[in-house]
Design an enzyme around this catalytic site. Structure first.
Site, PDB file in Angstrom:
ATOM      1  CB  SER A 299      -0.943  -0.013   1.199  1.00  0.00           C
ATOM      2  OG  SER A 299      -0.206  -0.204   2.388  1.00  0.00           O
TER       3      SER A 299
ATOM      4  CD  GLU B  23       8.453  -6.470  -1.963  1.00  0.00           C
ATOM      5  OE1 GLU B  23       7.431  -5.790  -1.965  1.00  0.00           O
ATOM      6  OE2 GLU B  23       8.820  -7.130  -0.982  1.00  0.00           O
TER       7      GLU B  23
HETATM    8  C1  A5P Z   1       5.279  -6.684  -0.116  1.00  0.00           C
HETATM    9  O1  A5P Z   1       5.656  -7.997  -0.348  1.00  0.00           O
HETATM   10  C2  A5P Z   1       5.918  -6.172   1.120  1.00  0.00           C
HETATM   11  O2  A5P Z   1       7.279  -6.367   1.207  1.00  0.00           O
HETATM   12  C3  A5P Z   1       5.564  -4.729   1.382  1.00  0.00           C
HETATM   13  O3  A5P Z   1       6.563  -3.852   0.970  1.00  0.00           O
HETATM   14  C4  A5P Z   1       5.364  -4.568   2.825  1.00  0.00           C
HETATM   15  O4  A5P Z   1       4.495  -5.617   3.224  1.00  0.00           O
HETATM   16  C5  A5P Z   1       4.788  -3.229   3.203  1.00  0.00           C
HETATM   17  O5  A5P Z   1       3.464  -3.145   2.784  1.00  0.00           O
HETATM   18  P1  A5P Z   1       2.553  -1.920   3.177  1.00  0.00           P
HETATM   19  O6  A5P Z   1       3.164  -0.715   2.580  1.00  0.00           O
HETATM   20  O7  A5P Z   1       1.206  -2.251   2.565  1.00  0.00           O
HETATM   21  O8  A5P Z   1       2.493  -1.869   4.674  1.00  0.00           O
END
Ligand code: A5P
Length: 228
Positions: free
Chosen positions: A28, A103
């Site tokens: 998000s 990522e």
């Molecule tokens: C996705 O796989 C995650 O690494 C996100 O970067 C992490 O969960 C942060 O997500 P939010 O910004 O939704 O908290």
């Protein structure tokens, strides 16, 4: 909370310069960044993005952000991504959204990784957020035993949960499964990272060690920039 994510995203988008190759995170907070980036692109900024998930890719396409892939280019100038936890050494737990493998590949290909988050993600010790571990479905029971042993050798007894969605295992963009390890507290993130990486059935884990170069943490007081 949405407002804080936007504040952190706005700080990060200022770091984007013309002609940069930009890794684009997932979650998000990363989505707040994608909206900020698309505004700058609409105003004439020329960049090319590499998204870290199908979900982020779709949003980038809807918002007309030019994209390429790491099959086409080998290095990126910068990556902007969210996090689930960040400790004082800027080590991270990521993967709450299930995109940790892409990522980490994208962050590792980048000259710098900028992390954006609201202040609730700041912790003294990693581990309160369950650590996502991406695994190959083949041999799951054996892999779980190896993960348990790796955790125990770091002094951690953790409950392991296979992540599910609609009563089925959650499947990542690369077709793997995710095991969430409720560690509680990880005293030696680097040691645990090395042990998990040596397990054959583990594809990747959500410990991001020495990858973040800068963190923008937003709170009601403003945006704090953390660097080492
Ligand atoms: C996705 O796989 C995650 O690494 C996100 O970067 C992490 O969960 C942060 O997500 P939010 O910004 O939704 O908290």
């Amino acid at each position: 909370m949405e407002n804080l994510k936007k504040k952190a995203a706005l700080a990060a988008v200022e770091r984007i310069e013309p002609d940069m190759l930009v890794g684009i995170g997932t979650g998000s907070t990363a989505e707040a960044f994608i909206y900020c980036l698309s505004e700058r692109v609409q105003n004439g900024l020329q960049i090319t993005g590499v998204p870290t998930s199908k979900r982020s890719e779709e949003l980038c396409r809807v918002l007309s952000i030019p994209l390429t892939t790491l099959e086409e280019v080998s290095h990126l100038d910068i990556t902007v991504d969210g996090t689930d936890e960040v400790d004082p050494c800027l080590n991270l737990i990521k993967g709450g959204g299930g995109a940790l493998l892409r990522e980490k590949i994208v962050a590792s290909a980048s000259r710098q990784m900028i992390v954006i988050a609201d202040n609730s993600k700041r912790v003294e010790h990693l581990g309160a957020f369950p650590l996502p571990v991406e695994v190959i479905p083949f041999g799951l029971t054996s892999t779980l035993r190896h993960i348990e042993k790796a955790l125990q050798s770091c002094g951690i007894t953790a409950e392991l949960t296979l992540r599910a969605q609609a009563h089925q295992p959650f499947v990542t963009d690369e077709g793997h499964w995710i095991v969430d390890a409720a560690c509680g507290r990880i005293d030696d993130p680097s040691g645990l990272a090395a042990r998990l990486s040596s397990i054959p059935g583990v594809v990747e884990h959500g410990l991001f060690i020495d990858l973040a170069s800068c963190v923008y943490l937003a709170s009601s007081e403003g945006v704090e920039m953390l660097t080492l």
